[in-house]
Write a protein that holds these residues in place. Structure first.
Motif, PDB file in Angstrom:
ATOM      1  N   PRO A 111       0.820  -1.220   0.000  1.00 21.13           N
ATOM      2  CA  PRO A 111       0.000   0.000   0.000  1.00 21.13           C
ATOM      3  C   PRO A 111       0.851   1.267   0.000  1.00 21.13           C
ATOM      4  CG  PRO A 111       0.034  -0.976   2.170  1.00 21.13           C
ATOM      5  CD  PRO A 111       0.753  -1.921   1.259  1.00 21.13           C
ATOM      6  N   CYS A 112       0.206   2.378  -0.353  1.00 22.46           N
ATOM      7  CA  CYS A 112       0.798   3.723  -0.269  1.00 22.46           C
ATOM      8  C   CYS A 112       1.974   3.933  -1.214  1.00 22.46           C
ATOM      9  CB  CYS A 112       1.192   4.068   1.155  1.00 22.46           C
ATOM     10  SG  CYS A 112      -0.124   3.820   2.360  1.00 22.46           S
ATOM     11  N   GLN A 113       1.909   3.382  -2.405  1.00 22.90           N
ATOM     12  CA  GLN A 113       3.015   3.528  -3.345  1.00 22.90           C
ATOM     13  C   GLN A 113       3.103   4.974  -3.888  1.00 22.90           C
ATOM     14  OE1 GLN A 113       5.485   1.302  -4.257  1.00 22.90           O
ATOM     15  NE2 GLN A 113       4.672   0.244  -2.469  1.00 22.90           N
ATOM     16  N   GLU A 114       1.972   5.599  -4.075  1.00 23.91           N
ATOM     17  CA  GLU A 114       1.978   6.967  -4.597  1.00 23.91           C
ATOM     18  C   GLU A 114       2.612   7.931  -3.594  1.00 23.91           C
ATOM     19  OE1 GLU A 114      -1.932   8.196  -5.819  1.00 23.91           O
ATOM     20  OE2 GLU A 114      -2.263   6.342  -6.944  1.00 23.91           O
TER      21      GLU A 114
ATOM     22  N   ASP B  47       0.324   8.519   7.591  1.00 21.59           N
ATOM     23  CA  ASP B  47      -1.115   8.307   7.782  1.00 21.59           C
ATOM     24  C   ASP B  47      -1.630   7.187   6.876  1.00 21.59           C
ATOM     25  OD1 ASP B  47      -1.180  10.308   9.668  1.00 21.59           O
ATOM     26  OD2 ASP B  47      -1.888  11.872   8.261  1.00 21.59           O
ATOM     27  N   CYS B  48      -1.150   7.164   5.641  1.00 21.96           N
ATOM     28  CA  CYS B  48      -1.572   6.119   4.704  1.00 21.96           C
ATOM     29  C   CYS B  48      -1.165   4.738   5.200  1.00 21.96           C
ATOM     30  CB  CYS B  48      -0.966   6.400   3.321  1.00 21.96           C
ATOM     31  SG  CYS B  48      -1.410   5.153   2.092  1.00 21.96           S
ATOM     32  N   VAL B  49       0.047   4.618   5.716  1.00 26.10           N
ATOM     33  CA  VAL B  49       0.529   3.326   6.228  1.00 26.10           C
ATOM     34  C   VAL B  49      -0.313   2.888   7.430  1.00 26.10           C
ATOM     35  CG1 VAL B  49       2.490   2.178   7.357  1.00 26.10           C
ATOM     36  CG2 VAL B  49       2.864   3.583   5.342  1.00 26.10           C
ATOM     37  N   CYS B  50      -0.609   3.818   8.324  1.00 27.62           N
ATOM     38  CA  CYS B  50      -1.425   3.469   9.501  1.00 27.62           C
ATOM     39  C   CYS B  50      -2.818   3.012   9.085  1.00 27.62           C
ATOM     40  CB  CYS B  50      -1.524   4.668  10.447  1.00 27.62           C
ATOM     41  SG  CYS B  50       0.014   4.993  11.326  1.00 27.62           S
ATOM     42  N   LYS B  51      -3.439   3.710   8.125  1.00 29.24           N
ATOM     43  CA  LYS B  51      -4.763   3.311   7.646  1.00 29.24           C
ATOM     44  C   LYS B  51      -4.745   1.923   6.999  1.00 29.24           C
ATOM     45  CE  LYS B  51      -6.415   8.009   6.892  1.00 29.24           C
ATOM     46  NZ  LYS B  51      -6.749   9.035   5.893  1.00 29.24           N
ATOM     47  N   SER B  52      -3.703   1.631   6.245  1.00 27.78           N
ATOM     48  CA  SER B  52      -3.630   0.314   5.583  1.00 27.78           C
ATOM     49  C   SER B  52      -3.418  -0.800   6.614  1.00 27.78           C
ATOM     50  CB  SER B  52      -2.539   0.298   4.526  1.00 27.78           C
ATOM     51  OG  SER B  52      -1.277   0.444   5.126  1.00 27.78           O
TER      52      SER B  52
ATOM     53  N   VAL C 269       7.294  11.256  -1.583  1.00 23.48           N
ATOM     54  CA  VAL C 269       8.312  11.543  -0.556  1.00 23.48           C
ATOM     55  C   VAL C 269       9.703  11.396  -1.138  1.00 23.48           C
ATOM     56  CG1 VAL C 269       9.295  10.703   1.626  1.00 23.48           C
ATOM     57  CG2 VAL C 269       6.836  10.945   1.396  1.00 23.48           C
ATOM     58  N   LEU C 270       9.938  10.351  -1.907  1.00 23.59           N
ATOM     59  CA  LEU C 270      11.260  10.157  -2.499  1.00 23.59           C
ATOM     60  C   LEU C 270      11.606  11.279  -3.478  1.00 23.59           C
ATOM     61  CD1 LEU C 270      11.267   6.291  -3.085  1.00 23.59           C
ATOM     62  CD2 LEU C 270      12.536   7.573  -1.371  1.00 23.59           C
ATOM     63  N   GLU C 271      10.645  11.731  -4.261  1.00 20.83           N
ATOM     64  CA  GLU C 271      10.888  12.819  -5.208  1.00 20.83           C
ATOM     65  C   GLU C 271      11.223  14.114  -4.461  1.00 20.83           C
ATOM     66  OE1 GLU C 271       8.436  15.388  -8.520  1.00 20.83           O
ATOM     67  OE2 GLU C 271       7.751  13.360  -8.046  1.00 20.83           O
ATOM     68  N   CYS C 272      10.507  14.348  -3.356  1.00 23.71           N
ATOM     69  CA  CYS C 272      10.764  15.552  -2.571  1.00 23.71           C
ATOM     70  C   CYS C 272      12.175  15.527  -1.990  1.00 23.71           C
ATOM     71  CB  CYS C 272       9.719  15.689  -1.474  1.00 23.71           C
ATOM     72  SG  CYS C 272       9.916  17.171  -0.442  1.00 23.71           S
ATOM     73  N   TYR C 273      12.576  14.400  -1.481  1.00 24.01           N
ATOM     74  CA  TYR C 273      13.935  14.299  -0.916  1.00 24.01           C
ATOM     75  C   TYR C 273      14.996  14.476  -1.992  1.00 24.01           C
ATOM     76  CZ  TYR C 273      12.535  12.744   3.777  1.00 24.01           C
ATOM     77  OH  TYR C 273      12.031  12.677   5.037  1.00 24.01           O
ATOM     78  N   SER C 274      14.756  13.969  -3.182  1.00 21.34           N
ATOM     79  CA  SER C 274      15.771  14.101  -4.234  1.00 21.34           C
ATOM     80  C   SER C 274      15.847  15.538  -4.773  1.00 21.34           C
ATOM     81  CB  SER C 274      15.501  13.125  -5.378  1.00 21.34           C
ATOM     82  OG  SER C 274      14.257  13.420  -5.978  1.00 21.34           O
ATOM     83  N   THR C 275      14.727  16.256  -4.788  1.00 21.55           N
ATOM     84  CA  THR C 275      14.778  17.648  -5.254  1.00 21.55           C
ATOM     85  C   THR C 275      15.280  18.603  -4.180  1.00 21.55           C
ATOM     86  OG1 THR C 275      12.449  17.952  -4.664  1.00 21.55           O
ATOM     87  CG2 THR C 275      12.936  17.391  -6.952  1.00 21.55           C
ATOM     88  N   ASN C 276      15.116  18.248  -2.908  1.00 23.52           N
ATOM     89  CA  ASN C 276      15.587  19.088  -1.796  1.00 23.52           C
ATOM     90  C   ASN C 276      16.554  18.281  -0.917  1.00 23.52           C
ATOM     91  OD1 ASN C 276      13.732  21.232  -2.467  1.00 23.52           O
ATOM     92  ND2 ASN C 276      12.107  19.974  -1.574  1.00 23.52           N
TER      93      ASN C 276
END
Length: 165
Positions: free
Chosen positions: A120-123, A151-156, A128-135
């Protein structure tokens, strides 16, 4: 009383003394010298007394006892073999039953779509990975995306627990 020694003397005259002839003395001396001149022989070996032979009825009784012992142990071995065969057949049935149950459970998990789903939560993870690579030097600027992913991980997790029970 017994403090002093006796002063009596006893003398015996032997009137019946044996007279030995000179021939007898010579014969005895020749036999003694012959024995001394012979080489020393080892002393004769002591022969053990003959063994006691039991009567024939003892052997027959012993054979009968042996035969009865053999029959007893043969029966006992057969009984043990039968008992082990029962145990082995019971164990084989239990093994087959358990194997069947395990295969049924395995088929259930194979047919369940949970095993073939993507995590779950692949999107959110990709964002998050894109944000870390750009910043690369400003990781705190991605905190909002990280909280969304959390939050997505907890819901899943909650959904998976409620679906399995």
């Amino acid at each position: 009383m017994g403090g002093s020694q006796s002063t009596r003397k006893v003398t015996v005259d032997n009137e019946n003394a044996i007279q030995v002839s000179q021939e007898a003395l010579d014969r005895i001396q020749s036999q003694l010298s012959a024995k001394q001149s012979e080489p020393a022989q080892p002393p004769p070996q002591y022969a053990p007394p003959p063994q006691y032979a039991p009567p024939p009825s003892y052997d027959q009784r012993r054979q009968a006892d042996y035969a009865s012992e053999e029959a007893y142990w043969a029966r006992r071995i057969e009984n043990l073999k039968r008992a082990h065969e029962k145990i082995n057949s019971g164990m084989l049935l239990e093994y087959q039953k358990t194997l069947k149950e395990a295969n049924e459970l395995f088929e259930l998990t194979q047919s369940d779509k949970v095993a073939t789903k993507l995590p779950p939560c692949q999107e959110e993870k990709a964002k998050v990975l894109e944000c870390y690579s750009t910043n690369p030097n400003k990781s705190l600027s991605c905190s909002v995306l990280v909280n969304e992913f959390n939050d997505c991980v907890c819901k899943s997790r909650v959904a998976a627990v409620t679906a399995s029970s």
